[in-house]
Design an enzyme around this catalytic site. Structure first.
Site, mmCIF file in Angstrom:
data_model
loop_
_atom_site.group_PDB
_atom_site.id
_atom_site.type_symbol
_atom_site.label_atom_id
_atom_site.label_comp_id
_atom_site.label_asym_id
_atom_site.label_seq_id
_atom_site.Cartn_x
_atom_site.Cartn_y
_atom_site.Cartn_z
ATOM 1 N N ASP A 270 -46.795 16.520 115.085
ATOM 2 C CA ASP A 270 -46.533 15.692 116.271
ATOM 3 C C ASP A 270 -47.297 16.773 117.452
ATOM 4 O O ASP A 270 -47.637 16.041 118.661
ATOM 5 C CB ASP A 270 -45.012 16.048 116.458
ATOM 6 C CG ASP A 270 -44.474 14.731 116.734
ATOM 7 O OD1 ASP A 270 -45.165 13.889 116.976
ATOM 8 O OD2 ASP A 270 -43.064 14.879 116.746
ATOM 9 N N LYS B 90 -42.475 4.632 109.742
ATOM 10 C CA LYS B 90 -43.328 5.815 109.190
ATOM 11 C C LYS B 90 -43.452 6.054 107.963
ATOM 12 O O LYS B 90 -44.366 6.151 107.446
ATOM 13 C CB LYS B 90 -42.960 7.157 110.110
ATOM 14 C CG LYS B 90 -43.465 7.232 111.709
ATOM 15 C CD LYS B 90 -42.628 8.084 112.359
ATOM 16 C CE LYS B 90 -42.804 8.146 113.889
ATOM 17 N NZ LYS B 90 -41.905 8.839 114.563
ATOM 18 N N GLN C 68 -37.951 13.550 114.733
ATOM 19 C CA GLN C 68 -37.853 12.392 115.437
ATOM 20 C C GLN C 68 -37.200 12.912 116.671
ATOM 21 O O GLN C 68 -35.956 13.362 116.596
ATOM 22 C CB GLN C 68 -37.191 11.333 114.633
ATOM 23 C CG GLN C 68 -37.255 9.957 115.488
ATOM 24 C CD GLN C 68 -38.573 9.382 115.766
ATOM 25 O OE1 GLN C 68 -39.388 9.368 114.981
ATOM 26 N NE2 GLN C 68 -38.844 8.540 116.898
#
Ligand code: GUN
Length: 294
Positions: free
Chosen positions: A121, A54, A98
């Site tokens: 997200d 990422k 994460q």
């Protein structure tokens, strides 16, 4: 005739190039550099690999990348304090924590602490609720990638029959909502569903997101179906290495389906590319600029 392989690598590279172009334009016209903050707790090797990828891809797209690595025994309050800091930071337009977090942390509370405008997200209840209500929302990246891959095969999804195997908050549930937005007829199947092969055989579009290696067999598929494989199970090889296997028996699917995503090289590539898209969209919305062209 063998199915065609949907090349996630090529489609993701094209999307990243489009994002990079938009970022260049944002910087030039508005002095805006979109910024993504990624929070990693602990040192799970798979999560470390994802976070590194990422970081690299965010920088390659011309965006600012902020990495925060916290030790596995961080206190919940300290993690929440970091999120509050990132919420208040004007250089940060996207925040991703994460997952999975260590079990002793309250994942729901951590996600709920993220400013919904920065929730790239799409997991905050505000965004999940808006998506379920058919309203514009930041949506989870993997389901967004699945829709783009499907559209690389079908110009319109309207009226097609889909089955989504799996009902997770990260993939299955939001994917169902995105498919509904495309006027698809959706069946949601899960671990308690009966007659999975039979349900699958009705579908023009099959999305497998259960995390069970090669669960979906060739004879579960309608001839010509489009198969999007979200599964990634790491298995040891005889050479002592590991390799990734999807939820679909690929070689069997290739003999029946019309188009299939490989693992790796399918959905996985799209997730990070869509994260960049979401960060760009979040940056524009926060600045009050029109939505970007991607
Ligand atoms: N872990 C595996 N996939 C994801 C994802 O899409 N988002 C987050 N936050 N964690 C993940």
């Amino acid at each position: 005739m063998a199915a065609s392989i949907i090349d996630g690598k090529v489609i993701a590279a094209d999307l990243r190039a489009q994002v990079a172009g938009e970022v260049t334009r944002m910087k030039r016209d508005h002095g805006l550099t979109p910024g993504l903050a990624v929070v990693l707790v602990g040192n799970d090797p798979a999560s470390e690999v994802y976070v590194r990828s990422k970081h690299k891809q965010t920088q390659a797209a011309g965006m600012a990348s902020f990495e925060h690595t916290l030790s596995a025994d961080v206190a919940q309050a300290d993690l929440l304090a970091l999120i509050a800091e990132l919420n208040a930071d004007p250089a940060v337009h996207g925040i991703l924590v994460q997952l999975p977090l260590p079990k002793r942390l309250d994942t729901g509370a951590v996600i709920a602490a993220i400013d919904p405008a920065k929730d790239v997200d799409g997991l905050h209840p505000h965004n999940a609720g808006r998506l379920a209500g058919g309203l514009p929302a930041l949506s989870p990246c993997t389901p967004l990638g699945c829709i783009i891959l499907t559209k690389s095969v079908h110009a319109s999804l309207e009226g097609l029959d889909a089955i989504v195997l799996g009902r997770s908050n990260l993939v299955g549930r939001p994917l169902v909502q995105l498919l509904l937005n495309e006027n698809v007829t959706v069946t949601i199947a899960h671990s308690r569903s009966r007659n999975l092969p039979e349900l699958c055989r009705r579908a023009d579009l099959v999305y497998a997101a259960v995390g069970k290696a090669e669960m979906v067999r060739g004879d579960w598929l309608k001839p010509g179906a489009t198969v999007i494989d979200v599964g990634i199970t790491r298995v040891p090889t005889v050479e002592g290495q590991t390799r990734l296997i999807g939820d679909v028996a690929f070689n069997e699917a290739m003999k029946v389906a019309g188009a299939v995503t490989p693992v790796p090289g399918g959905v996985g590539q799209m997730t990070v590319a869509c994260l960049l898209v979401n960060t760009l969209r979040a940056a524009c919305a926060i600045r009050g600029l029109p939505a970007p062209g991607v």
